[in-house]
Motif scaffolding. Structure first.
Motif, PDB file in Angstrom:
ATOM      1  N   ALA A  73       0.821  -1.210   0.000  1.00 34.25           N
ATOM      2  CA  ALA A  73       0.000   0.000   0.000  1.00 34.25           C
ATOM      3  C   ALA A  73       0.855   1.260   0.000  1.00 34.25           C
ATOM      4  O   ALA A  73       0.516   2.260  -0.644  1.00 34.25           O
ATOM      5  N   ALA A  74       1.975   1.233   0.719  1.00 33.11           N
ATOM      6  CA  ALA A  74       2.833   2.418   0.760  1.00 33.11           C
ATOM      7  C   ALA A  74       3.418   2.709  -0.630  1.00 33.11           C
ATOM      8  O   ALA A  74       3.463   3.868  -1.057  1.00 33.11           O
ATOM      9  N   GLU A  75       3.845   1.644  -1.332  1.00 37.39           N
ATOM     10  CA  GLU A  75       4.362   1.848  -2.688  1.00 37.39           C
ATOM     11  C   GLU A  75       3.259   2.314  -3.628  1.00 37.39           C
ATOM     12  O   GLU A  75       3.509   3.114  -4.534  1.00 37.39           O
ATOM     13  N   ARG A  76       2.033   1.829  -3.411  1.00 31.30           N
ATOM     14  CA  ARG A  76       0.938   2.277  -4.268  1.00 31.30           C
ATOM     15  C   ARG A  76       0.705   3.776  -4.090  1.00 31.30           C
ATOM     16  O   ARG A  76       0.458   4.499  -5.065  1.00 31.30           O
ATOM     17  N   ARG A  77       0.782   4.263  -2.861  1.00 30.69           N
ATOM     18  CA  ARG A  77       0.606   5.698  -2.641  1.00 30.69           C
ATOM     19  C   ARG A  77       1.709   6.487  -3.338  1.00 30.69           C
ATOM     20  O   ARG A  77       1.445   7.553  -3.927  1.00 30.69           O
ATOM     21  N   ARG A  78       2.932   5.972  -3.273  1.00 33.08           N
ATOM     22  CA  ARG A  78       4.033   6.647  -3.980  1.00 33.08           C
ATOM     23  C   ARG A  78       3.798   6.617  -5.491  1.00 33.08           C
ATOM     24  O   ARG A  78       4.049   7.598  -6.191  1.00 33.08           O
ATOM     25  N   ALA A  79       3.322   5.480  -5.993  1.00 30.67           N
ATOM     26  CA  ALA A  79       3.057   5.365  -7.422  1.00 30.67           C
ATOM     27  C   ALA A  79       1.967   6.338  -7.858  1.00 30.67           C
ATOM     28  O   ALA A  79       2.066   6.970  -8.918  1.00 30.67           O
ATOM     29  N   LEU A  80       0.924   6.439  -7.043  1.00 31.88           N
ATOM     30  CA  LEU A  80      -0.150   7.376  -7.368  1.00 31.88           C
ATOM     31  C   LEU A  80       0.376   8.809  -7.428  1.00 31.88           C
ATOM     32  O   LEU A  80       0.037   9.573  -8.341  1.00 31.88           O
ATOM     33  N   ASP A  81       1.194   9.183  -6.453  1.00 34.81           N
ATOM     34  CA  ASP A  81       1.767  10.528  -6.460  1.00 34.81           C
ATOM     35  C   ASP A  81       2.596  10.739  -7.725  1.00 34.81           C
ATOM     36  O   ASP A  81       2.555  11.813  -8.334  1.00 34.81           O
ATOM     37  N   ARG A  82       3.322   9.690  -8.110  1.00 36.39           N
ATOM     38  CA  ARG A  82       4.171   9.798  -9.290  1.00 36.39           C
ATOM     39  C   ARG A  82       3.339   9.977 -10.559  1.00 36.39           C
ATOM     40  O   ARG A  82       3.624  10.852 -11.396  1.00 36.39           O
ATOM     41  N   VAL A  83       2.302   9.164 -10.720  1.00 37.95           N
ATOM     42  CA  VAL A  83       1.478   9.250 -11.925  1.00 37.95           C
ATOM     43  C   VAL A  83       0.739  10.584 -11.978  1.00 37.95           C
ATOM     44  O   VAL A  83       0.625  11.212 -13.040  1.00 37.95           O
ATOM     45  N   ARG A  84       0.237  11.038 -10.834  1.00 38.24           N
ATOM     46  CA  ARG A  84      -0.486  12.310 -10.815  1.00 38.24           C
ATOM     47  C   ARG A  84       0.411  13.491 -11.150  1.00 38.24           C
ATOM     48  O   ARG A  84      -0.072  14.522 -11.632  1.00 38.24           O
ATOM     49  N   ALA A  85       1.720  13.329 -10.918  1.00 40.41           N
ATOM     50  CA  ALA A  85       2.653  14.411 -11.222  1.00 40.41           C
ATOM     51  C   ALA A  85       3.070  14.419 -12.693  1.00 40.41           C
ATOM     52  O   ALA A  85       3.665  15.392 -13.159  1.00 40.41           O
ATOM     53  N   LEU A  86       2.762  13.328 -13.402  1.00 41.74           N
ATOM     54  CA  LEU A  86       3.128  13.240 -14.816  1.00 41.74           C
ATOM     55  C   LEU A  86       2.127  13.979 -15.692  1.00 41.74           C
ATOM     56  O   LEU A  86       0.939  14.033 -15.385  1.00 41.74           O
ATOM     57  N   ASP A  87       2.625  14.505 -16.792  1.00 43.78           N
ATOM     58  CA  ASP A  87       1.751  14.993 -17.857  1.00 43.78           C
ATOM     59  C   ASP A  87       1.636  13.907 -18.913  1.00 43.78           C
ATOM     60  O   ASP A  87       2.601  13.193 -19.200  1.00 43.78           O
TER      61      ASP A  87
END
Length: 427
Positions: A176-190
């Motif tokens: 779950a912690a990695e998923r939160r990091r992944a979500l932050d990463r994808v949301r920061a992408l254009d």
């Protein structure tokens, strides 16, 4: 509508440039005497010129090619009279079909009078509703607060944009912690060309050999041209220790005529569920323990040099067959590939060491071709305002030293390619 080589149904409009250096639709248009018009962002048109890519007859710059109304207005201002509208890049497939429908030109209505390309989440929902026999990973759309709902998918799981392409933002997470990091990463992408993704999906990770199917839909029937074994690697996301994304390393293509019935049935079920009746398609599949598992599909030609690889293995001109089904020239024939080598594979080499290893390959009856990439241009030669627009392109479509293509009649080709890139493949 039947179009001969001596007549023209109007201009051919390609929304979005290919990223692999191939322009197969350009050749199809010129064989028919159609003016070929490329629609892209001003930034990518400049980058494409620096790359030395082939010129279309006309270019139309549009800040947001994902907006069909903006594309239509720009085409009208440039006195372009579209007769056929196709997309060259995944990002713009939605706009391309919407534009054709508005202008009432091919691929409308042959692709389906009300057809609209479905994104990855919508594809899964359509298959659940209309083709429940097709196996697919369990999945959940992720909102602003993913909470703990996605934990039910188990780990590892995959987090990816609903409308991305080229592997952009597709991440493997182990908790779950990695998923939160992944979500932050994808949301920061254009997304490519700028702009946000339409949504983000978490899905169950299914382990098994990865395949992709290449074909043409004709009057609702799936004409399967080839089946590719995918060679896929994992690479750490820059600046995100412990977080990994996927990278397609290579493919091995075989003629679709030899595909097992389960893959043929899956391809047909995908067309039926999505309502796609005419045009090129590809379907990504994982060969699970109980049979093929659907991953996602695209309503266009594949990138990554696959148009040329399909031709090498099967003899079939995928782009030409797509033109024919849209313009009514002839029924696409899966057996058109009788002139191919029977099996062909390729890798995208990332180092001189990989190219040297390929040059040293020796196998009776096997041909090895090394296609060196030109030295990449310096993005600093572009205006500063282009760089944010091109950020995803520069991250996903640069860095290759060349392409290695291996072809021949034997089954040694997969092993030869694996020997070149084993250090980059995921287990």
């Amino acid at each position: 509508m039947t179009v001969s080589a001596g007549s023209s149904p109007g201009d051919f409009v390609q929304v979005g440039a290919t990223r692999d250096g191939l322009d197969p639709y350009l050749d199809c248009a010129r064989r028919r005497g159609m003016r070929a018009v490329l629609v892209e962002t001003p930034a990518y048109l400049r980058w494409r010129r620096l790359l030395g890519r082939r010129e279309f007859d006309a270019e139309v710059a549009v800040d947001r090619p994902q907006d069909p109304d903006a594309v239509r207005a720009a085409l009208a201002a440039a006195a372009v009279a579209p007769g056929l509208v196709l997309t060259g890049f995944e990002r713009y497939v939605y706009a391309g079909f919407a534009l054709a429908r508005t202008l009432r030109v091919a691929p409308w209505p042959g692709a389906g009078g009300a057809f609209r390309p479905l994104d990855k989440r919508e594809q899964r929902e359509a298959l659940l509703r209309d083709a429940p026999q097709v196996a697919q990973p369990r999945f959940l759309p992720l909102g602003p607060d993913d909470g703990d709902a996605a934990d039910q998918l188990g780990f590892p799981q995959v987090v990816k944009p609903a409308d991305g392409g080229g592997g952009l933002g597709v991440l493997l997470v182990d908790g779950a912690a990695e998923r939160r990091r992944a979500l932050d990463r994808v949301r920061a992408l254009d997304n490519y060309g700028g702009g946000a993704f339409s949504g983000i999906v978490a899905e169950e990770f299914v382990k098994g050999p990865e395949l992709s199917l290449q074909g043409v839909a004709h009057e609702g029937d799936a004409v399967l041209l080839s089946v590719c074994e995918k060679l896929t690697g994992l690479e750490e996301v820059p600046g995100e220790p412990g977080l990994s994304g996927f990278r397609e390393v290579g493919h091995v293509a075989r003629p679709g005529a030899g595909a097992p019935p389960a893959l043929r049935e899956l391809a047909q079920a995908c067309l039926d569920a999505t309502g796609y009746r005419a045009g090129p398609f590809h379907v990504d599949v994982i060969q699970g323990p109980a049979g093929p598992v659907f991953v996602e599909m695209g309503f266009r030609l594949s990138g990554g040099g696959l148009v040329a690889l399909v031709a090498r293995a099967t003899g079939a001109d995928w782009a030409e067959l797509a033109f024919r089904t849209h313009l009514g020239d002839a029924v696409p024939d899966a057996g058109a590939g009788a002139g191919g080598t029977g099996i062909a594979g390729q890798i995208s080499a990332v180092s001189e060491q990989e190219l040297a290893a390929a040059a040293a390959l020796r196998e009776p009856g096997v041909t090895v071709e090394i296609q060196r990439a030109a030295p990449p241009p310096d993005p600093a030669a572009l205006p500063a305002e282009d760089l944010p627009v091109l950020a995803s392109d520069l991250a996903r479509h640069t860095g290759a030293a060349g392409r290695v293509v291996v072809s021949g009649p034997g089954d040694r080709i997969p092993a030869l390619l694996h020997s070149l890139v084993a250090h980059r493949l995921r287990g």
